[in-house]
Design an enzyme around this catalytic site. Structure first.
Site, PDB file in Angstrom:
ATOM      1  N   ASP A 133       0.681  -0.832  -0.378  1.00 53.90           N
ATOM      2  CA  ASP A 133       0.253   0.141  -0.479  1.00 53.90           C
ATOM      3  C   ASP A 133       1.148   0.958  -0.036  1.00 53.90           C
ATOM      4  OD1 ASP A 133      -2.470   1.727  -0.084  1.00 53.90           O
ATOM      5  OD2 ASP A 133      -2.230   1.607   2.544  1.00 53.90           O
ATOM      6  N   GLU A 182      29.615   4.773   1.850  1.00 55.43           N
ATOM      7  CA  GLU A 182      29.644   3.526   2.309  1.00 55.43           C
ATOM      8  C   GLU A 182      29.435   2.764   1.043  1.00 55.43           C
ATOM      9  OE1 GLU A 182      25.580   2.110   4.154  1.00 55.43           O
ATOM     10  OE2 GLU A 182      26.326   3.840   5.511  1.00 55.43           O
ATOM     11  N   CYS A 238      26.794   5.953   7.831  1.00 57.06           N
ATOM     12  CA  CYS A 238      26.126   7.766   7.237  1.00 57.06           C
ATOM     13  C   CYS A 238      26.442   8.593   7.740  1.00 57.06           C
ATOM     14  CB  CYS A 238      24.693   8.166   7.479  1.00 57.06           C
ATOM     15  SG  CYS A 238      23.714   5.974   6.671  1.00 57.06           S
ATOM     16  N   THR A 251      13.799   4.397   0.207  1.00 55.81           N
ATOM     17  CA  THR A 251      14.741   5.804   0.498  1.00 55.81           C
ATOM     18  C   THR A 251      16.009   5.035   0.109  1.00 55.81           C
ATOM     19  OG1 THR A 251      15.279   4.334   2.689  1.00 55.81           O
ATOM     20  CG2 THR A 251      12.738   5.531   2.989  1.00 55.81           C
ATOM     21  N   HIS A 288      19.829  13.739  10.384  1.00 56.57           N
ATOM     22  CA  HIS A 288      20.548  12.401   9.183  1.00 56.57           C
ATOM     23  C   HIS A 288      18.940  12.109   9.228  1.00 56.57           C
ATOM     24  CE1 HIS A 288      21.679   9.294   7.495  1.00 56.57           C
ATOM     25  NE2 HIS A 288      20.916   8.762   8.069  1.00 56.57           N
ATOM     26  N   LYS A 308      10.527  10.936   8.212  1.00 57.43           N
ATOM     27  CA  LYS A 308       9.819  10.476  10.109  1.00 57.43           C
ATOM     28  C   LYS A 308      10.961  10.557  11.845  1.00 57.43           C
ATOM     29  CE  LYS A 308       6.654   7.383  12.732  1.00 57.43           C
ATOM     30  NZ  LYS A 308       7.097   5.507  12.259  1.00 57.43           N
ATOM     31  N   SER A 351      24.836   4.156  11.342  1.00 57.21           N
ATOM     32  CA  SER A 351      25.193   3.405  12.211  1.00 57.21           C
ATOM     33  C   SER A 351      26.091   2.592  12.644  1.00 57.21           C
ATOM     34  CB  SER A 351      24.433   2.658  10.558  1.00 57.21           C
ATOM     35  OG  SER A 351      23.007   2.620  11.114  1.00 57.21           O
TER      36      SER A 351
END
Ligand SMILES: [Zn+2]
Lengths: 135, 346
Positions: free
Chosen positions: B30, B82, B114, B155, B235, B240, B297
């Site tokens: 969806d 990366e 990142c 993304t 970042h 969200k 990360s």
């Protein structure tokens, strides 16, 4: 394409390929691309220096490659154009993007891209390609 | 003591976009729910012949155009990514040659998921402050890949931000500090095409803990409050996470929105907060303060406080702006995308 993967040749071609560096005879003001170490007019009386061409030009003529040579198939179809850097100085190069948009007379600017990928473990070769400027 | 900061900056975003809707269509999911959840509409996709090296050259050229300095004055180049195209052979060597940087040059490729690009900014800042070099160039760039069908595929994007750090800047770098811990939320082993991640574990103990701790740490150390800043850049793995984290920290949606480039181009990993910062620098006014926190990360965050000087007005129009890169786009379908990104293995 054995020549494409030659490490020494790739290294010697770096300045023209990466930065559009040619030469100029400061005596008669004639510029050369690819670089020449001897002026065609002044011969050994000329004075040759490095010359960085501006990163813009105009398409003089072009052709669309639909069946690409080995090593370039991933880009097909693509346009190869003869681009005028300065009056009398031309360079051949790939125009990125939709080949249908490529037209004689259109202005282009340089874009730094990967030129060639030598298999899974060979050299990656980089250099200038061309992108169309807005009309 | 003369101030140190950004003397030139530049972004690069590839032209192709694929929408979240188009990816969701292929995987029978969806689109509206995913797009709203991630707060991402579409992501950038590099052309066949674009990679971290080519993106870095383009962003670096823009930074040089704005700085207006001779490339041979640059004493260091550090590229954080990366997705360096070679496993062994630094991306920076090609980029330095293409930009006309001198051979008297300190250079290394950086990796810290990142946040390697912002780590590069800190190193350049330290060397300029210590008087070792006059100018250092720091670049964050990535052409991120998500496994087909994985949540990351919506993304994982491409983009680069480049900054020349030196004296007499257009934006002063006033303070920086980091927060680091051994937290394994996202990883890729040598030789693997795609990264793996800890799904829900990537949120609370990873992104939010590091971004919030690093930001609060720098705010506490300097005595600034969120209201002192005109803009905040965090970042952006999606829209969200930075929205929630900035709210937790006490920033308003208005402070966040200019640097929230992820909604229109996805997450370009090491280029994420750097590109967000360039979008802010394109419009920020003299005297305004900017707060930035990256996240990598593994895990860590780098926080920065910048102040815009009046010199920015003379340089920002000297290169293509981030908004122009975002607006100058061509949407493609999933088949074209899969071909461009080499996802079809035959
Ligand atoms: Zn001559």
């Amino acid at each position: 394409m054995p020549q494409m993967s030659s490490v020494p040749i790739a290294w010697r071609l770096q300045q023209p390929r990466y930065r559009l560096i040619g030469t100029i005879c400061t005596k008669c003001n004639t510029s050369y691309f690819p670089p020449r170490s001897l002026c065609q007019t002044c011969r050994d009386k000329g004075k040759i220096e490095k010359h960085k061409f501006p990163g813009t030009g105009k398409i003089l003529t072009y052709t669309v490659i639909r069946i690409a040579p080995e090593g370039f198939a991933e880009f097909a179809p693509y346009a190869i154009a003869i681009i005028e850097l300065e009056p009398g100085v031309t360079v051949a190069g790939q125009v990125v993007g939709d080949p249908e948009q490529v037209k004689t007379g259109r202005k282009v600017k340089t874009t730094f891209r990967r030129m060639y990928t030598d298999g899974k473990d060979g050299l990656l070769q980089y250099g200038m390609k061309w992108e169309l400027l807005d009309q | 003591m003369s101030s140190i900061g950004i003397v030139g900056y530049g972004a690069y975003v590839p032209r192709f976009r694929i929408s979240v809707e188009e990816i969701a269509r292929v995987w029978n999911q969806d689109a509206q729910t995913i797009s709203n959840g991630l707060m991402v509409k579409e992501k950038s996709v590099p052309d066949k012949d674009e990679d971290t090296i080519t993106l870095s050259v383009e962003a670096g050229r823009n930074a040089l155009a704005r700085a207006g300095i001779d490339p041979t004055e640059i004493g260091a180049l550090y590229i954080g990514s990366e997705s360096h195209p070679y496993a062994v052979k630094p991306s920076g060597t090609v980029v330095a040659e293409a930009l006309g940087l001198p051979n008297r040059l300190m250079l290394a490729d950086f990796e810290f998921a990142c946040k390697a690009g912002t780590a590069a900014m800190q190193v350049c800042y330290g060397f300029v402050k210590g008087g070792v070099i006059d100018y250092g160039m720091a670049i964050g760039a990535d052409t991120a890949q998500g496994r087909p069908g994985d949540a990351l595929e919506y993304t994982a994007a491409a983009g680069a931000g480049a900054f020349i750090i030196g004296k007499d800047p257009v934006v002063t770098l006033d303070h920086t500090a980091s927060f680091t811990s051994d937290t394994t939320d996202f990883w890729r082993r040598e030789g693997q095409d795609y990264p793996r991640h800890g799904s829900r574990f990537t949120g609370e103990p990873a992104y939010f803990r590091h971004v919030v701790s690093s930001s609060e740490q720098l705010l506490n150390e300097t005595g600034y409050k969120p209201a002192d800043f005109a803009y905040v850049v965090l970042h952006m793995p999606n829209g969200k996470f930075p929205t929630v984290a900035s709210k937790k920290l006490g920033f308003t949606p208005d402070q966040l929105k200019t640097g929230l480039t992820v909604t229109r181009m996805g997450n370009c990993y090491s280029g994420s907060s750097p590109v967000g910062l360039t979008a802010v620098l394109d419009i920020a006014q003299p005297g305004e303060k900017i707060f930035m926190t990256s996240y990598g990360s593994g895990a860590g965050s780098d926080s920065f406080i910048f102040t815009v000087t009046d010199k920015i007005l003379a340089v920002r129009d000297k290169a293509k702006k981030t908004e122009q890169y975002l607006a100058d786009k061509k949407n493609i379908d999933y088949a074209t995308y899969a071909r461009l990104r080499g996802k079809l293995k035959v």
